[in-house]
Design an enzyme around this catalytic site. Sequence first.
Site, short mmCIF file in Angstrom:
data_model
loop_
_atom_site.label_atom_id
_atom_site.label_comp_id
_atom_site.label_asym_id
_atom_site.label_seq_id
_atom_site.Cartn_x
_atom_site.Cartn_y
_atom_site.Cartn_z
N ASP A 17 76.68 -9.24 -52.47
CA ASP A 17 77.64 -10.05 -53.22
C ASP A 17 78.13 -9.36 -54.50
OD1 ASP A 17 79.29 -12.22 -53.26
OD2 ASP A 17 77.99 -13.37 -54.57
N CYS A 60 92.65 -7.05 -37.34
CA CYS A 60 92.50 -8.10 -36.33
C CYS A 60 93.71 -8.12 -35.40
CB CYS A 60 92.33 -9.45 -37.01
SG CYS A 60 93.83 -10.06 -37.79
N CYS A 66 95.76 -18.21 -38.49
CA CYS A 66 95.21 -18.55 -39.81
C CYS A 66 96.35 -18.83 -40.80
CB CYS A 66 94.31 -17.42 -40.33
SG CYS A 66 95.09 -15.81 -40.36
N CYS A 110 96.58 -22.57 -42.57
CA CYS A 110 96.20 -22.71 -43.99
C CYS A 110 97.01 -23.84 -44.62
CB CYS A 110 96.44 -21.40 -44.75
SG CYS A 110 96.10 -21.60 -46.51
N CYS A 122 94.44 -20.61 -52.88
CA CYS A 122 93.40 -20.85 -51.87
C CYS A 122 92.44 -21.98 -52.29
CB CYS A 122 92.63 -19.54 -51.66
SG CYS A 122 91.19 -19.71 -50.60
N CYS A 144 86.27 -23.68 -48.19
CA CYS A 144 87.20 -24.10 -47.13
C CYS A 144 87.07 -23.09 -45.98
CB CYS A 144 88.62 -24.07 -47.69
SG CYS A 144 89.92 -24.07 -46.44
N CYS A 179 90.88 -21.41 -42.11
CA CYS A 179 91.45 -20.20 -41.49
C CYS A 179 90.43 -19.49 -40.59
CB CYS A 179 92.00 -19.25 -42.55
SG CYS A 179 90.83 -18.75 -43.80
N CYS A 227 90.52 -19.12 -36.00
CA CYS A 227 90.65 -17.71 -35.60
C CYS A 227 90.09 -17.49 -34.19
CB CYS A 227 89.90 -16.83 -36.61
SG CYS A 227 89.94 -15.09 -36.15
#
Length: 267
Positions: free
Chosen positions: A97, A151, A157, A161, A176, A204, A207, A211
């Site tokens: 992180d 991708c 997505c 959204c 976002c 959230c 998205c 997928c």
Amino acid sequence: MKLDEIFCGLPYGFSSFAAVKDRLIECRAKARLPQNAETVISVLFPYYLGEEYYKNANVSRYAVSADYHIITGGIMEHIVSALRETYPENTFEYFVDNSPLPEVRCAAAAGLGVIGRNALFISPVYGSWVFLGEIVTDKYFPPAAPAENFCVGCSKCVSACPVGAIGDTGVTPEKCLSYLSQKKGELDPAVAQKMVEYNCAWGCDICQKVCPMNAGARLTPIEAFFDTARPYVTAADEIEGRAFAWRGKKVIERNLEALNASEKTSE
Ligand code: SF4
Ligand code: SF4
């Protein structure tokens, strides 16, 4: 000790430190990078528990289990001590992180998966339900071969959204819901309304849920994520040991107030 054993069966891969050394993120952790760093080892920590675990969730899936910093940090400690024992001449430093590395880019460059239009990393096995960690070392490990690492670009997505946060150049954090649900200060009423609509007390996942690359994602092999699963938060004093504890009580309190106020008005 063999590498697969060292990494406890988790997906890992190598990329070149030289490829990202000009893209490092300024943070305190940067000071821990080894001198003469050669290799970035990306490690995936899958956390998907299966749909039944997420019924009535009001927190993002990544925050359902106990604080991932603690769980992934514990596994990284174990991996790094095995690496140090196996390669005593070399230096190994790990990051979870709080990383100076562009994590998504490194994991994709290591051949572990692709970068989604929603800016998330997507594994072909575990989908985007993965935490990323990195180990930086002065030992040379052959990097993965360069590959197309984006991708399939279906744009599901983008359409799903609810706030139009995903554009051609990635995600706009200021729009976002995930970012805004974590930001301190007063909630914009329009944002609060969306959080109520999607039952977001923290984060959230919209998205990611739509997928197609997440269809059939494999369950996490990490038992601790199952053992500590709790898909909701109901009071700010329940934050201890959870992934949102770092933000303090006030933000969760504010978000829960918004959700509770809407329940009262709809009664
Ligand atoms: S997390 Fe939610 S708000 Fe943010 S980009 Fe994804 S769908 Fe949009
Ligand atoms: S929904 Fe489609 S465009 Fe968006 S990240 Fe997944 S595969 Fe890529």
